[in-house]
Design a protein around this motif. Structure first.
Motif, PDB file in Angstrom:
ATOM      1  N   LEU A  54       0.831  -1.215   0.000  1.00  0.00           N
ATOM      2  CA  LEU A  54       0.000   0.000   0.000  1.00  0.00           C
ATOM      3  C   LEU A  54       0.863   1.262   0.000  1.00  0.00           C
ATOM      4  CD1 LEU A  54      -2.877  -0.994   2.418  1.00  0.00           C
ATOM      5  CD2 LEU A  54      -3.000  -0.659  -0.054  1.00  0.00           C
ATOM      6  N   LEU A  55       1.961   1.239   0.733  1.00  0.00           N
ATOM      7  CA  LEU A  55       2.849   2.405   0.737  1.00  0.00           C
ATOM      8  C   LEU A  55       3.453   2.638  -0.650  1.00  0.00           C
ATOM      9  CD1 LEU A  55       4.786   2.209   4.111  1.00  0.00           C
ATOM     10  CD2 LEU A  55       3.064   3.863   3.431  1.00  0.00           C
ATOM     11  N   GLN A  56       3.698   1.597  -1.408  1.00  0.00           N
ATOM     12  CA  GLN A  56       4.222   1.760  -2.757  1.00  0.00           C
ATOM     13  C   GLN A  56       3.143   2.276  -3.704  1.00  0.00           C
ATOM     14  OE1 GLN A  56       5.828  -1.993  -3.915  1.00  0.00           O
ATOM     15  NE2 GLN A  56       7.506  -1.905  -2.459  1.00  0.00           N
ATOM     16  N   GLY A  57       1.891   2.008  -3.385  1.00  0.00           N
ATOM     17  CA  GLY A  57       0.795   2.448  -4.235  1.00  0.00           C
ATOM     18  C   GLY A  57       0.557   3.938  -4.190  1.00  0.00           C
ATOM     19  N   ILE A  58       0.863   4.580  -3.077  1.00  0.00           N
ATOM     20  CA  ILE A  58       0.619   6.023  -2.935  1.00  0.00           C
ATOM     21  C   ILE A  58       1.445   6.830  -3.935  1.00  0.00           C
ATOM     22  CG2 ILE A  58       0.827   7.988  -1.357  1.00  0.00           C
ATOM     23  CD1 ILE A  58       0.084   6.012   0.909  1.00  0.00           C
ATOM     24  N   PRO A  59       2.775   6.667  -3.993  1.00  0.00           N
ATOM     25  CA  PRO A  59       3.532   7.430  -4.993  1.00  0.00           C
ATOM     26  C   PRO A  59       3.176   7.052  -6.432  1.00  0.00           C
ATOM     27  CG  PRO A  59       5.037   6.350  -3.467  1.00  0.00           C
ATOM     28  CD  PRO A  59       3.672   5.917  -3.120  1.00  0.00           C
ATOM     29  N   ALA A  60       2.833   5.772  -6.650  1.00  0.00           N
ATOM     30  CA  ALA A  60       2.440   5.364  -7.999  1.00  0.00           C
ATOM     31  C   ALA A  60       1.161   6.077  -8.418  1.00  0.00           C
ATOM     32  CB  ALA A  60       2.242   3.851  -8.048  1.00  0.00           C
ATOM     33  N   PHE A  61       0.199   6.173  -7.517  1.00  0.00           N
ATOM     34  CA  PHE A  61      -1.049   6.883  -7.818  1.00  0.00           C
ATOM     35  C   PHE A  61      -0.778   8.360  -8.098  1.00  0.00           C
ATOM     36  CE2 PHE A  61      -4.535   9.525  -6.219  1.00  0.00           C
ATOM     37  CZ  PHE A  61      -5.522   9.145  -7.114  1.00  0.00           C
ATOM     38  N   ILE A  64       0.967   8.659 -11.614  1.00  0.00           N
ATOM     39  CA  ILE A  64       0.058   8.412 -12.736  1.00  0.00           C
ATOM     40  C   ILE A  64      -0.961   9.533 -12.860  1.00  0.00           C
ATOM     41  CG2 ILE A  64      -1.772   6.872 -13.553  1.00  0.00           C
ATOM     42  CD1 ILE A  64      -0.088   4.569 -12.413  1.00  0.00           C
ATOM     43  N   SER A  65      -1.517   9.970 -11.733  1.00  0.00           N
ATOM     44  CA  SER A  65      -2.498  11.057 -11.812  1.00  0.00           C
ATOM     45  C   SER A  65      -1.838  12.349 -12.306  1.00  0.00           C
ATOM     46  CB  SER A  65      -3.159  11.272 -10.449  1.00  0.00           C
ATOM     47  OG  SER A  65      -2.200  11.647  -9.492  1.00  0.00           O
ATOM     48  N   GLY A  66      -0.582  12.569 -11.953  1.00  0.00           N
ATOM     49  CA  GLY A  66       0.126  13.744 -12.454  1.00  0.00           C
ATOM     50  C   GLY A  66       0.310  13.698 -13.955  1.00  0.00           C
ATOM     51  N   PHE A  67       0.645  12.507 -14.489  1.00  0.00           N
ATOM     52  CA  PHE A  67       0.767  12.364 -15.942  1.00  0.00           C
ATOM     53  C   PHE A  67      -0.564  12.593 -16.638  1.00  0.00           C
ATOM     54  CE2 PHE A  67       4.643   9.518 -15.346  1.00  0.00           C
ATOM     55  CZ  PHE A  67       5.512  10.529 -15.728  1.00  0.00           C
ATOM     56  N   ILE A  68      -1.634  12.060 -16.064  1.00  0.00           N
ATOM     57  CA  ILE A  68      -2.954  12.225 -16.675  1.00  0.00           C
ATOM     58  C   ILE A  68      -3.375  13.694 -16.663  1.00  0.00           C
ATOM     59  CG2 ILE A  68      -5.407  11.693 -16.370  1.00  0.00           C
ATOM     60  CD1 ILE A  68      -4.520   8.914 -15.384  1.00  0.00           C
ATOM     61  N   ILE A  69      -3.178  14.369 -15.553  1.00  0.00           N
ATOM     62  CA  ILE A  69      -3.537  15.792 -15.456  1.00  0.00           C
ATOM     63  C   ILE A  69      -2.721  16.608 -16.440  1.00  0.00           C
ATOM     64  CG2 ILE A  69      -3.412  17.804 -13.939  1.00  0.00           C
ATOM     65  CD1 ILE A  69      -4.143  15.892 -11.631  1.00  0.00           C
ATOM     66  N   GLU A  70      -1.411  16.318 -16.546  1.00  0.00           N
ATOM     67  CA  GLU A  70      -0.550  17.065 -17.461  1.00  0.00           C
ATOM     68  C   GLU A  70      -0.956  16.822 -18.914  1.00  0.00           C
ATOM     69  OE1 GLU A  70       4.165  17.312 -18.705  1.00  0.00           O
ATOM     70  OE2 GLU A  70       3.567  16.265 -16.896  1.00  0.00           O
ATOM     71  N   ARG A  71      -1.316  15.597 -19.235  1.00  0.00           N
ATOM     72  CA  ARG A  71      -1.684  15.276 -20.612  1.00  0.00           C
ATOM     73  C   ARG A  71      -2.964  16.001 -21.023  1.00  0.00           C
ATOM     74  NH1 ARG A  71      -2.374   9.303 -23.262  1.00  0.00           N
ATOM     75  NH2 ARG A  71      -3.104  10.035 -25.269  1.00  0.00           N
ATOM     76  N   TYR A  72      -3.969  15.981 -20.178  1.00  0.00           N
ATOM     77  CA  TYR A  72      -5.240  16.599 -20.535  1.00  0.00           C
ATOM     78  C   TYR A  72      -5.212  18.137 -20.401  1.00  0.00           C
ATOM     79  CZ  TYR A  72      -7.307  12.057 -21.069  1.00  0.00           C
ATOM     80  OH  TYR A  72      -7.609  10.792 -21.507  1.00  0.00           O
ATOM     81  N   SER A  73      -4.324  18.653 -19.583  1.00  0.00           N
ATOM     82  CA  SER A  73      -4.253  20.112 -19.476  1.00  0.00           C
ATOM     83  C   SER A  73      -3.521  20.709 -20.690  1.00  0.00           C
ATOM     84  CB  SER A  73      -3.534  20.517 -18.180  1.00  0.00           C
ATOM     85  OG  SER A  73      -2.183  20.116 -18.221  1.00  0.00           O
ATOM     86  N   LYS A  74      -2.662  19.957 -21.348  1.00  0.00           N
ATOM     87  CA  LYS A  74      -1.974  20.461 -22.538  1.00  0.00           C
ATOM     88  C   LYS A  74      -2.915  20.552 -23.724  1.00  0.00           C
ATOM     89  CE  LYS A  74       2.755  19.084 -21.616  1.00  0.00           C
ATOM     90  NZ  LYS A  74       3.906  18.261 -22.047  1.00  0.00           N
ATOM     91  N   LYS A  75      -3.911  19.680 -23.807  1.00  0.00           N
ATOM     92  CA  LYS A  75      -4.847  19.724 -24.932  1.00  0.00           C
ATOM     93  C   LYS A  75      -5.732  20.960 -24.882  1.00  0.00           C
ATOM     94  CE  LYS A  75      -5.177  14.860 -26.028  1.00  0.00           C
ATOM     95  NZ  LYS A  75      -6.063  13.690 -26.143  1.00  0.00           N
ATOM     96  N   GLU A  76      -6.013  21.473 -23.704  1.00  0.00           N
ATOM     97  CA  GLU A  76      -6.887  22.627 -23.560  1.00  0.00           C
ATOM     98  C   GLU A  76      -6.193  23.909 -23.984  1.00  0.00           C
ATOM     99  OE1 GLU A  76      -8.152  22.595 -19.563  1.00  0.00           O
ATOM    100  OE2 GLU A  76      -9.388  20.799 -19.780  1.00  0.00           O
ATOM    101  N   GLU A  77      -4.881  23.955 -23.898  1.00  0.00           N
ATOM    102  CA  GLU A  77      -4.161  25.191 -24.213  1.00  0.00           C
ATOM    103  C   GLU A  77      -4.038  25.454 -25.674  1.00  0.00           C
ATOM    104  OE1 GLU A  77      -0.431  24.890 -22.263  1.00  0.00           O
ATOM    105  OE2 GLU A  77      -1.305  25.077 -20.294  1.00  0.00           O
TER     106      GLU A  77
END
Length: 77
Positions: A54-61, A64-77
């Motif tokens: 579970l401790l390893q899952g926190i940084p992985a989450f 991954i969420s940072g990559f997803i946010i960055e990917r979708y925020s670039k399309k809006e610009e």
């Protein structure tokens, strides 16, 4: 370069010998175990393992969420 190969082989043989010695040493002191203690040990082992996973899952989450946010925020610009 030849000295480096000799040194690497020496380290490999030393580590291999040490591991073999430790495995043989463990067999010498092997004893039968009480099943009640084995059950408690199993549950402690499982609990600690689940906590580590579970401790390893926190940084992985977060990663991954940072990559997803960055990917979708670039399309809006």
């Amino acid at each position: 370069m030849e000295r480096m190969h000799i040194l690497i082989r020496l380290v490999d043989v030393t580590i291999g010998g040490l591991v073999g010695f430790l495995l043989a040493w463990d067999i010498v002191f092997a004893r039968s175990i009480d099943m009640a203690k084995a059950g408690v040990s199993l549950w402690v082992f499982l609990a600690v393992g689940a906590f580590i996973i579970l401790l390893q899952g926190i940084p992985a989450f977060l990663l991954i969420s940072g990559f997803i946010i960055e990917r979708y925020s670039k399309k809006e610009e």
